[in-house]
Design a protein around this motif. Sequence first.
Motif, PDB file in Angstrom:
ATOM      1  N   LEU A   1      -7.440  -9.338  -8.282  1.00 34.15           N
ATOM      2  CA  LEU A   1      -8.274  -8.383  -9.014  1.00 34.15           C
ATOM      3  C   LEU A   1      -8.316  -7.029  -8.315  1.00 34.15           C
ATOM      4  O   LEU A   1      -8.325  -5.983  -8.969  1.00 34.15           O
ATOM      5  N   LEU A   2      -8.335  -7.036  -7.000  1.00 33.17           N
ATOM      6  CA  LEU A   2      -8.327  -5.794  -6.237  1.00 33.17           C
ATOM      7  C   LEU A   2      -7.031  -5.015  -6.487  1.00 33.17           C
ATOM      8  O   LEU A   2      -7.063  -3.807  -6.749  1.00 33.17           O
ATOM      9  N   TYR A   3      -5.899  -5.711  -6.414  1.00 35.57           N
ATOM     10  CA  TYR A   3      -4.613  -5.046  -6.658  1.00 35.57           C
ATOM     11  C   TYR A   3      -4.517  -4.535  -8.091  1.00 35.57           C
ATOM     12  O   TYR A   3      -4.019  -3.430  -8.327  1.00 35.57           O
ATOM     13  N   ALA A   4      -4.991  -5.312  -9.049  1.00 34.06           N
ATOM     14  CA  ALA A   4      -4.973  -4.877 -10.447  1.00 34.06           C
ATOM     15  C   ALA A   4      -5.854  -3.642 -10.633  1.00 34.06           C
ATOM     16  O   ALA A   4      -5.485  -2.710 -11.364  1.00 34.06           O
ATOM     17  N   GLY A   5      -6.987  -3.622  -9.972  1.00 32.38           N
ATOM     18  CA  GLY A   5      -7.873  -2.460 -10.047  1.00 32.38           C
ATOM     19  C   GLY A   5      -7.246  -1.214  -9.441  1.00 32.38           C
ATOM     20  O   GLY A   5      -7.352  -0.116 -10.003  1.00 32.38           O
ATOM     21  N   ILE A   6      -6.587  -1.376  -8.310  1.00 34.18           N
ATOM     22  CA  ILE A   6      -5.927  -0.236  -7.662  1.00 34.18           C
ATOM     23  C   ILE A   6      -4.807   0.307  -8.551  1.00 34.18           C
ATOM     24  O   ILE A   6      -4.678   1.521  -8.732  1.00 34.18           O
TER      25      ILE A   6
ATOM     26  N   GLY B   1      -4.652   0.008 -11.763  1.00 34.32           N
ATOM     27  CA  GLY B   1      -5.298   0.617 -12.926  1.00 34.32           C
ATOM     28  C   GLY B   1      -5.790   2.030 -12.630  1.00 34.32           C
ATOM     29  O   GLY B   1      -5.608   2.944 -13.433  1.00 34.32           O
ATOM     30  N   VAL B   2      -6.403   2.200 -11.470  1.00 34.02           N
ATOM     31  CA  VAL B   2      -6.856   3.538 -11.068  1.00 34.02           C
ATOM     32  C   VAL B   2      -5.659   4.471 -10.916  1.00 34.02           C
ATOM     33  O   VAL B   2      -5.696   5.632 -11.356  1.00 34.02           O
TER      34      VAL B   2
ATOM     35  N   GLU C   1       3.803   2.948 -11.238  1.00 34.91           N
ATOM     36  CA  GLU C   1       2.635   3.234 -12.073  1.00 34.91           C
ATOM     37  C   GLU C   1       2.498   4.733 -12.313  1.00 34.91           C
ATOM     38  O   GLU C   1       2.103   5.160 -13.385  1.00 34.91           O
TER      39      GLU C   1
END
Length: 99
Positions: free
Chosen positions: A13-18, A20-21, A74
Amino acid sequence: MDFLFMDFLFMGLLYAGILGVQYVLSSQKNVYLGAVVPLLFVAGMTWRYVNVESVSTMHYLLMTGFGLLCLIAEWDRGREVFRTNQEKEWNRIRIQDLK
């Protein structure tokens, strides 16, 4: 066993959030906003390399290189979305000018 799963889930979840940001910042008008997350990532990885004795140079280089590769991918995707949205907006303006 449950702790290992929760740790894995939290990191995912942390990697997905990073990512995403990174995507959101990269799809903005200012192209330099997309450089914020990669710079923070390199600074954090370098701080970890310098302050944690158990991190090897090979591990540092591989993790930093892979992380930067993902963040740059990204950034590229965000810029492509920005260009597509900008082109759509220009086409709408042209159509309104023709009326």
